[in-house]
Design a protein around this motif. Structure first.
Motif, PDB file in Angstrom:
ATOM      1  N   ARG A  54      74.556  78.134  54.857  1.00  0.00           N
ATOM      2  CA  ARG A  54      75.330  79.108  55.639  1.00  0.00           C
ATOM      3  C   ARG A  54      75.962  80.149  54.732  1.00  0.00           C
ATOM      4  O   ARG A  54      75.968  81.352  55.049  1.00  0.00           O
ATOM      5  CB  ARG A  54      76.408  78.389  56.465  1.00  0.00           C
ATOM      6  CG  ARG A  54      75.862  77.633  57.663  1.00  0.00           C
ATOM      7  CD  ARG A  54      76.972  77.281  58.629  1.00  0.00           C
ATOM      8  NE  ARG A  54      77.943  76.361  58.049  1.00  0.00           N
ATOM      9  CZ  ARG A  54      77.885  75.041  58.174  1.00  0.00           C
ATOM     10  NH1 ARG A  54      76.895  74.478  58.847  1.00  0.00           N
ATOM     11  NH2 ARG A  54      78.817  74.276  57.634  1.00  0.00           N
ATOM     12  N   GLU A  55      76.509  79.703  53.600  1.00  0.00           N
ATOM     13  CA  GLU A  55      77.107  80.642  52.645  1.00  0.00           C
ATOM     14  C   GLU A  55      76.051  81.604  52.112  1.00  0.00           C
ATOM     15  O   GLU A  55      76.312  82.803  51.946  1.00  0.00           O
ATOM     16  CB  GLU A  55      77.752  79.874  51.491  1.00  0.00           C
ATOM     17  CG  GLU A  55      79.016  79.113  51.880  1.00  0.00           C
ATOM     18  CD  GLU A  55      79.564  78.295  50.725  1.00  0.00           C
ATOM     19  OE1 GLU A  55      79.006  78.407  49.605  1.00  0.00           O
ATOM     20  OE2 GLU A  55      80.534  77.554  50.932  1.00  0.00           O
ATOM     21  N   LEU A  56      74.862  81.082  51.841  1.00  0.00           N
ATOM     22  CA  LEU A  56      73.779  81.915  51.323  1.00  0.00           C
ATOM     23  C   LEU A  56      73.378  82.978  52.342  1.00  0.00           C
ATOM     24  O   LEU A  56      73.225  84.163  52.008  1.00  0.00           O
ATOM     25  CB  LEU A  56      72.577  81.051  50.965  1.00  0.00           C
ATOM     26  CG  LEU A  56      71.285  81.765  50.562  1.00  0.00           C
ATOM     27  CD1 LEU A  56      71.524  82.653  49.343  1.00  0.00           C
ATOM     28  CD2 LEU A  56      70.180  80.757  50.288  1.00  0.00           C
ATOM     29  N   LEU A 112      53.585  72.495  40.898  1.00  0.00           N
ATOM     30  CA  LEU A 112      54.079  73.678  40.200  1.00  0.00           C
ATOM     31  C   LEU A 112      55.598  73.714  40.232  1.00  0.00           C
ATOM     32  O   LEU A 112      56.232  73.145  41.120  1.00  0.00           O
ATOM     33  CB  LEU A 112      53.532  74.955  40.839  1.00  0.00           C
ATOM     34  CG  LEU A 112      52.038  75.243  40.705  1.00  0.00           C
ATOM     35  CD1 LEU A 112      51.709  76.580  41.357  1.00  0.00           C
ATOM     36  CD2 LEU A 112      51.609  75.233  39.248  1.00  0.00           C
ATOM     37  N   SER A 113      56.178  74.394  39.267  1.00  0.00           N
ATOM     38  CA  SER A 113      57.633  74.561  39.250  1.00  0.00           C
ATOM     39  C   SER A 113      58.043  75.541  40.348  1.00  0.00           C
ATOM     40  O   SER A 113      57.207  76.265  40.915  1.00  0.00           O
ATOM     41  CB  SER A 113      58.079  75.088  37.890  1.00  0.00           C
ATOM     42  OG  SER A 113      57.610  76.431  37.700  1.00  0.00           O
ATOM     43  N   GLY A 114      59.334  75.577  40.617  1.00  0.00           N
ATOM     44  CA  GLY A 114      59.833  76.550  41.581  1.00  0.00           C
ATOM     45  C   GLY A 114      59.513  77.969  41.152  1.00  0.00           C
ATOM     46  O   GLY A 114      59.092  78.805  41.969  1.00  0.00           O
ATOM     47  N   ARG A 115      59.681  78.239  39.847  1.00  0.00           N
ATOM     48  CA  ARG A 115      59.397  79.581  39.328  1.00  0.00           C
ATOM     49  C   ARG A 115      57.915  79.932  39.484  1.00  0.00           C
ATOM     50  O   ARG A 115      57.584  81.029  39.947  1.00  0.00           O
ATOM     51  CB  ARG A 115      59.812  79.663  37.867  1.00  0.00           C
ATOM     52  CG  ARG A 115      59.460  80.992  37.199  1.00  0.00           C
ATOM     53  CD  ARG A 115      59.955  81.084  35.778  1.00  0.00           C
ATOM     54  NE  ARG A 115      61.376  81.409  35.738  1.00  0.00           N
ATOM     55  CZ  ARG A 115      62.316  80.606  35.255  1.00  0.00           C
ATOM     56  NH1 ARG A 115      61.990  79.396  34.778  1.00  0.00           N
ATOM     57  NH2 ARG A 115      63.578  80.983  35.239  1.00  0.00           N
ATOM     58  N   ASP A 116      57.039  78.993  39.138  1.00  0.00           N
ATOM     59  CA  ASP A 116      55.603  79.285  39.222  1.00  0.00           C
ATOM     60  C   ASP A 116      55.136  79.441  40.666  1.00  0.00           C
ATOM     61  O   ASP A 116      54.236  80.234  40.958  1.00  0.00           O
ATOM     62  CB  ASP A 116      54.797  78.194  38.518  1.00  0.00           C
ATOM     63  CG  ASP A 116      54.892  78.304  36.994  1.00  0.00           C
ATOM     64  OD1 ASP A 116      55.246  79.402  36.512  1.00  0.00           O
ATOM     65  OD2 ASP A 116      54.620  77.309  36.308  1.00  0.00           O
ATOM     66  N   VAL A 149      69.290  82.640  45.222  1.00  0.00           N
ATOM     67  CA  VAL A 149      69.369  81.389  45.986  1.00  0.00           C
ATOM     68  C   VAL A 149      69.916  80.233  45.153  1.00  0.00           C
ATOM     69  O   VAL A 149      69.912  79.082  45.585  1.00  0.00           O
ATOM     70  CB  VAL A 149      67.998  81.001  46.585  1.00  0.00           C
ATOM     71  CG1 VAL A 149      67.529  82.061  47.553  1.00  0.00           C
ATOM     72  CG2 VAL A 149      66.953  80.758  45.499  1.00  0.00           C
ATOM     73  N   GLY A 150      70.381  80.532  43.945  1.00  0.00           N
ATOM     74  CA  GLY A 150      71.039  79.527  43.123  1.00  0.00           C
ATOM     75  C   GLY A 150      70.117  78.496  42.504  1.00  0.00           C
ATOM     76  O   GLY A 150      70.520  77.353  42.255  1.00  0.00           O
ATOM     77  N   ARG A 170      66.080  76.213  49.970  1.00  0.00           N
ATOM     78  CA  ARG A 170      66.542  77.407  49.256  1.00  0.00           C
ATOM     79  C   ARG A 170      65.386  78.140  48.583  1.00  0.00           C
ATOM     80  O   ARG A 170      65.364  79.373  48.537  1.00  0.00           O
ATOM     81  CB  ARG A 170      67.613  77.028  48.218  1.00  0.00           C
ATOM     82  CG  ARG A 170      69.005  76.884  48.826  1.00  0.00           C
ATOM     83  CD  ARG A 170      70.066  76.783  47.759  1.00  0.00           C
ATOM     84  NE  ARG A 170      70.143  75.455  47.200  1.00  0.00           N
ATOM     85  CZ  ARG A 170      70.669  75.162  46.019  1.00  0.00           C
ATOM     86  NH1 ARG A 170      71.130  76.122  45.250  1.00  0.00           N
ATOM     87  NH2 ARG A 170      70.716  73.916  45.601  1.00  0.00           N
ATOM     88  N   LEU A 171      64.428  77.386  48.068  1.00  0.00           N
ATOM     89  CA  LEU A 171      63.257  78.041  47.476  1.00  0.00           C
ATOM     90  C   LEU A 171      62.472  78.779  48.561  1.00  0.00           C
ATOM     91  O   LEU A 171      61.922  79.860  48.320  1.00  0.00           O
ATOM     92  CB  LEU A 171      62.361  77.018  46.765  1.00  0.00           C
ATOM     93  CG  LEU A 171      61.227  77.630  45.944  1.00  0.00           C
ATOM     94  CD1 LEU A 171      61.775  78.432  44.764  1.00  0.00           C
ATOM     95  CD2 LEU A 171      60.267  76.543  45.437  1.00  0.00           C
TER      96      LEU A 171
END
Length: 299
Positions: free
Chosen positions: A170-172, A91-95, A118-119, A138-139
């Motif tokens: 770290r920035e996130l 699946l995609s990150g969005r799904d 999360v960019g 990040r996901l």
């Protein structure tokens, strides 16, 4: 919401004869980034799993957002990333996030907001299996952000990342705290904790050794002076600061803040000695960490 988001007292977990977590008493305050610091196998993940209700403690107590761990009202207000993200590779990150959002009764707007924060908005339609390790992490944070939780519990979020990925994470995390989230960050990376955390709990061998701000752990700064000849410089520095100086193998150590440096320099020069070096000397978090975990190393 109370000021204390997480409170534990005597929190203990035993597996047969093995004590994984031993009497941990910790407190996480609202709005802070709390670094839960310890070597691998110290009991960090076990503690976090108890805080979210995945496992039951053998003894002691814990409250999260004023309720018992695992309480449905609490689970709706926390976001968790423990032991790495697990998603459907095809699946995609969005799904993937849509699946999780549906289980939580959230809408597509929540998914898009998490991806943006999360960019990953530009790569949201790519399959998860094509993501780099940093994107997968990040996901995982994006999944934890669904529903705008009050508390984020992140277990080793930079684990396995390259230096660039670690810096991005770290920035996130810093940005998330700036947006009002309280962050409980488990890590064995000293530099990571020193850079972004407000307070730190150091755990070793299942025991919480200390809990303090980074500056408190590192202690007061001192001023180190190298001058020649020492028989002229040392008495001058000692007298100028009321005896607050110590002669060491590395020179003269002044147990005072950096604001005393000009006075120290003037005293050395006035005594007719040559000032070779004057610098502020402060314990690193690494030094403090090894001091606190020395008992475990010796075992």
């Amino acid at each position: 919401m109370t000021d204390s988001i997480v409170v534990t007292a005597g929190l203990t977990k035993r597996y047969g004869t093995i004590t994984a977590v031993d009497g941990v008493a910790m407190r996480v305050e609202a709005g802070e980034i709390y670094g839960f610091l310890g070597p691998n196998g110290a009991g960090k993940t076990t503690t976090l799993r108890m805080l979210v209700g995945l496992i039951r403690p053998s003894a002691g107590s814990a409250t999260v957002l004023g309720r018992a761990p695992g309480d449905p009202d609490v689970l709706r207000r926390i976001g968790v990333l423990i032991e790495g993200p697990g998603f459907y590779p095809y699946l995609s990150g969005r799904d993937n996030l849509r699946v999780l959002a549906k289980y939580r009764g959230l809408g597509r707007a929540d998914v898009e907001d998490a991806l943006d924060r999360v960019g990953l908005a530009a790569r949201a339609d790519d399959k998860f299996r094509t993501y780099s390790l940093g994107m997968k992490q990040r996901l995982g944070v994006g999944a934890a952000l669904l529903g705008h939780p009050d508390l984020l519990i992140l277990d080793e979020p930079t684990n396995g990342l390259d230096p660039a990925g670690m810096a991005e994470m770290r920035e996130l995390i810093t940005a998330l705290a700036g947006d009002g989230h309280t962050v409980l960050l488990s890590s064995h990376m000293l530099s990571e904790v020193q850079e972004i955390c407000d307070r730190v709990g150091v755990i070793s061998g299942g025991t919480l050794r200390t809990e303090a701000t980074v500056s408190e752990l590192r202690g007061a700064a001192s001023v180190l002076v190298r001058a020649e000849p020492l028989e002229l410089a040392f008495p001058a520095v000692r007298d100028a600061l009321g005896g607050n100086a110590l002669l060491t193998s590395g020179g003269i150590r002044v147990d005072a803040g950096p604001d005393t440096a000009p006075e120290v320099a003037r005293a050395v020069v006035a005594a007719g000695a040559d000032l070779l070096e004057l610098r502020v000397d402060e314990k690193s978090l690494e030094e403090v960490f090894f001091e606190l975990t020395e008992l475990e190393t010796v075992k």
